[in-house]
Design a protein around this motif. Structure first.
Motif, short mmCIF file in Angstrom:
data_model
loop_
_atom_site.label_atom_id
_atom_site.label_comp_id
_atom_site.label_asym_id
_atom_site.label_seq_id
_atom_site.Cartn_x
_atom_site.Cartn_y
_atom_site.Cartn_z
N GLY A 1 9.81 18.96 23.50
CA GLY A 1 9.82 20.61 23.26
C GLY A 1 10.51 20.80 22.02
O GLY A 1 10.10 20.36 21.13
N ALA A 2 10.30 22.60 21.63
CA ALA A 2 10.37 23.04 20.59
C ALA A 2 11.24 24.47 20.47
O ALA A 2 11.05 24.68 22.31
N ARG A 3 11.54 25.01 20.14
CA ARG A 3 12.72 26.93 19.93
C ARG A 3 11.33 27.36 19.02
O ARG A 3 11.21 26.79 17.83
N GLY A 4 11.01 28.84 19.10
CA GLY A 4 10.25 29.71 18.76
C GLY A 4 11.68 31.27 17.95
O GLY A 4 13.13 30.12 18.56
N PRO A 5 11.30 31.50 17.49
CA PRO A 5 12.29 32.87 17.32
C PRO A 5 13.40 33.08 18.78
O PRO A 5 14.35 33.77 18.15
N ASN A 6 12.40 33.87 18.97
CA ASN A 6 12.79 33.75 20.57
C ASN A 6 12.45 33.42 22.04
O ASN A 6 12.54 34.06 23.05
N TYR A 7 11.83 32.35 21.68
CA TYR A 7 11.33 31.83 23.09
C TYR A 7 11.81 30.23 22.49
O TYR A 7 12.27 29.58 21.58
N GLU A 8 11.43 29.29 24.14
CA GLU A 8 11.55 28.15 23.98
C GLU A 8 10.03 27.50 24.53
O GLU A 8 9.72 28.36 24.97
N ALA A 9 9.95 25.97 23.58
CA ALA A 9 8.52 25.92 24.38
C ALA A 9 8.70 24.36 24.72
O ALA A 9 9.76 23.33 24.23
N THR A 10 7.29 24.19 25.14
CA THR A 10 6.89 22.70 25.86
C THR A 10 5.38 22.54 25.13
O THR A 10 4.46 22.90 25.14
N LEU A 11 5.42 21.43 23.74
CA LEU A 11 4.45 21.56 23.17
C LEU A 11 3.83 20.23 23.97
O LEU A 11 4.12 19.04 23.26
#
Length: 658
Positions: A543-553
């Motif tokens: 998992g990871a976090r962007g400026p205005n989103y959450e992500a699965t990498l």
């Protein structure tokens, strides 16, 4: 205060558009020089007001002024600055303001650079352009005002559509609008010529650069949209025949036909009525595109709005301008008599065939796009017209066009002898067939699409080279040929470069369609699998976090044999504010192939959905588009398009009798 100033400037722009419409047209009909001259300052002032309004709206987005309804609905404090700015046109109201700004920009440019036009023609062009501005500014102010305030501003906004938060989509709409709206200039020149009842070579020279600029911007805009769909949507395709994709493609096809037809008007003063009709249809298809995108009558991932009331207004604008122009055309067409006479085998005939192929292909796309709507309205049946129809119905016209290009380029004006035309092309034809045979042998059987595409693409490119070599002069020394080629007009070089780009794109599409490999599977972390000679390992998922989103990498290792090729990291993003997921493909780009991987959702039995594509020559599609656009730039930079192209020659001074 700045926002209110922008709102006031928008309303003032409507007043100036009315002035720009009424005074020049009235002055041209009555012969009032002062009234005709008022069109230029009104157009320039209108552009200044709209630029101020656009700047004020941009300021609202950049500063996150959530008292503006538009900002609250399409922005968020956590959004990166690039997407705060591009959020200005990432919605219906802001994009319509951008449309009006570009419309006024073209009118201001016509006022600035059209001083050598006949005063009456210049006044009528500006008047028609002003009338278009009146229609769209009225639509903007009364149905889609971007400066509407909220009585109780929210603490934060609703965020921009996540699909639009991408660099490709940041620049795709402005380029498309520069193309869409640019065709309004060709329309204005056509209607002005119909009012005057006069179409001549000077008119052809003036309408060409405006059409060329619009075609150039449309080429770039369509290419950017196709590239965005390729890497952003995660489906691995570059063209879906989506209604909104088609809405931009139809004006591009008609604009290409108009460009070639205007050449005949300029060189031979023939095809006048046909060229006027194409100019009307080109902008008409732009208006139809605006209706499709904003009315909600056809569903599309690209659509800006779903508002039938706005759609009715846009349909009325289309009906008024298209209906009025076509009625005027019906009345005046008989006056557009052609002066040039040409034989069946001639460059004029080749350009007519070019026009017919492009125009009919545009109407095929149009019928396929609106047929589901017509079927539901007339027969109450829900139908879907997809890629199989368009591929089968559209492709033959492009094949015929590619086959015709080298012949048309080498044909002389008025009349040609086919044996002389083909003489320098036999070698090119033999090499093209050899290239197709080589591709067929390399692919060891299978589909004939790639070999056939190789033949056509080689034929187009070889035809360009033969044309250039022929124009360099037969029997000359090599150095003399090079000097002669260097002296060719830029418009001629632009034509050659654009045709080369068409050939490159043609081969890229055929090769990708014929040789693409697709693999869809469920993979466990640490698992390896083979696809088309590549070993792909799903090394890690985190998992990871962007400026205005959450992500699965997903970390995916690509190898070929013992050699590591690339490490790709596709993403699955989720935007909490918009409550919307997106797919971010990871691509290892190459000249000869792309490796394209997508991570999907976790599976109930463990593992992750993984899609892998091997896409041969994918980048040739967009490289060809770039080459076509460069050809347009070269042609547009030709001195003949910039120096008094339409100026009437001054009569020679009288010589006193001795």
């Amino acid at each position: 205060m700045f926002i209110e100033l922008g709102h006031f400037a928008l309303i003032l722009a409507l007043v100036l558009a009315v002035v720009q419409t009424v005074l020049p047209l009235l002055g041209a009909s009555r012969g009032w020089d002062s009234a005709m001259a008022a069109g230029g300052p009104a157009a320039t002032a209108q552009f200044g007001c709209l630029a101020l309004a656009f700047g004020a709206l941009t300021y609202g987005f950049v500063t996150s002024d959530f008292s503006l309804s538009l900002v609250a609905a399409n922005s968020h404090t956590d959004k990166p600055m690039l997407y705060k700015v591009t959020g200005v046109w990432g919605n219906h109201e802001g994009s319509m303001l951008l449309w009006c700004v570009i419309l006024a920009l073209y009118a201001a440019m016509a006022a600035t650079f059209g001083t050598n036009l006949r005063p009456s023609l210049r006044a009528r062009v500006l008047g028609v352009q002003g009338a278009i501005s009146v229609a769209f500014l009225s639509f903007l102010i009364f149905t889609s005002n971007p400066f509407t305030r909220l009585s109780v501003p929210p603490m934060n906004g609703s965020d921009l559509n996540p699909l639009l938060q991408d660099p490709g989509l940041a620049f795709h709409p402005p380029f498309l609008y520069l193309g869409y709206v640019g065709l309004s200039m060709a329309f204005s020149f056509a209607v002005a010529a119909l009012i005057e009842g006069r179409v001549d070579a000077a008119w052809g020279r003036w309408v060409r650069p405006w059409t060329l600029a619009a075609w150039l911007f449309l080429t770039v805009g369509i290419a950017l949209g196709s590239w965005w769909a390729y890497y952003e949507l995660g489906w691995g395709g570059f063209w879906f025949w989506d209604p909104v994709e088609n809405a931009s493609f139809m004006p591009w096809l008609i604009a290409a036909a108009l460009l070639h037809s205007a050449i005949v008007v300029e060189k031979r003063e023939a095809l006048k009525s046909w060229t006027i009709l194409l100019a009307i249809l080109a902008f008409g298809f732009s208006l139809i595109g605006a209706f499709i995108v904003r009315s909600g009558v056809l569903t599309s991932v690209h659509a800006f709005a779903n508002d039938p009331e706005r759609g009715v207004y846009l349909l009325a604008i289309t009906g008024v301008f298209m209906g009025g122009a076509l009625m005027l055309y019906a009345v005046r067409a008989s006056a557009m008599e052609a002066k040039g006479v040409f034989g069946l085998a001639s460059r004029e005939s080749a350009l007519v065939a070019n026009n017919v192929l492009l125009a009919v292909s545009a109407f095929v796309v149009f019928i396929g796009t609106v047929w589901p709507l017509l079927a539901e309205m007339v027969w109450d049946r829900k139908l879907s017209v997809g890629a199989p129809f368009f591929d089968a119905a559209f492709t033959p016209f492009m094949v015929a066009l590619a086959a015709l290009l080298p012949l048309g380029s080498l044909m002389p004006w008025k009349r040609a002898k086919m044996d002389r035309v083909m003489a320098p092309l036999w070698g090119a034809l033999a090499l093209s067939i050899t290239m197709g045979a080589l591709v067929w042998v390399i692919q060891t059987g299978g589909s004939m699409l790639a070999p056939f595409g190789a033949v056509l693409a080689s034929w187009v490119v070889m035809g360009v080279l033969v044309d250039l070599w022929t124009r360099a002069g037969r029997g000359r020394e090599f150095s003399a040929k090079i000097r002669r080629l260097r002296r060719l007009p830029r418009a001629d070089w632009g034509k050659s470069v654009a045709h080369t780009g068409f050939g490159v794109t043609l081969f890229g599409i055929c090769a990708l369609t014929a040789w693409q490999v697709e693999d869809i599977r469920v993979a466990q972390e640490g698992e390896s699998f083979d696809v088309a000679g590549y070993t792909i390992t799903l090394a890690d998922v985190r998992g990871a976090r962007g400026p205005n989103y959450e992500a699965t990498l997903a970390v995916m290792e690509i190898a070929r044999g013992d050699r590591s090729v690339a490490t790709l990291i596709p993403e699955k993003r989720f935007y909490p504010v918009a409550r919307m997921p997106t797919t971010e493909a990871a691509i290892d780009n190459g000249i000869l192939r792309d490796i394209y991987v997508v991570i999907g959702d976790p599976q109930d039995g463990g593992g992750w959905a993984v899609r892998t594509y091997i896409k041969p020559f994918a980048n040739w599609i967009w490289a060809g588009c770039i080459i076509m656009a460069l050809g347009g730039c070269l042609s547009l930079s030709d001195r003949r398009h910039r120096v008094a192209a339409g100026a009437a020659k001054a009569p020679p001074a009288a010589v006193p009798a001795e």
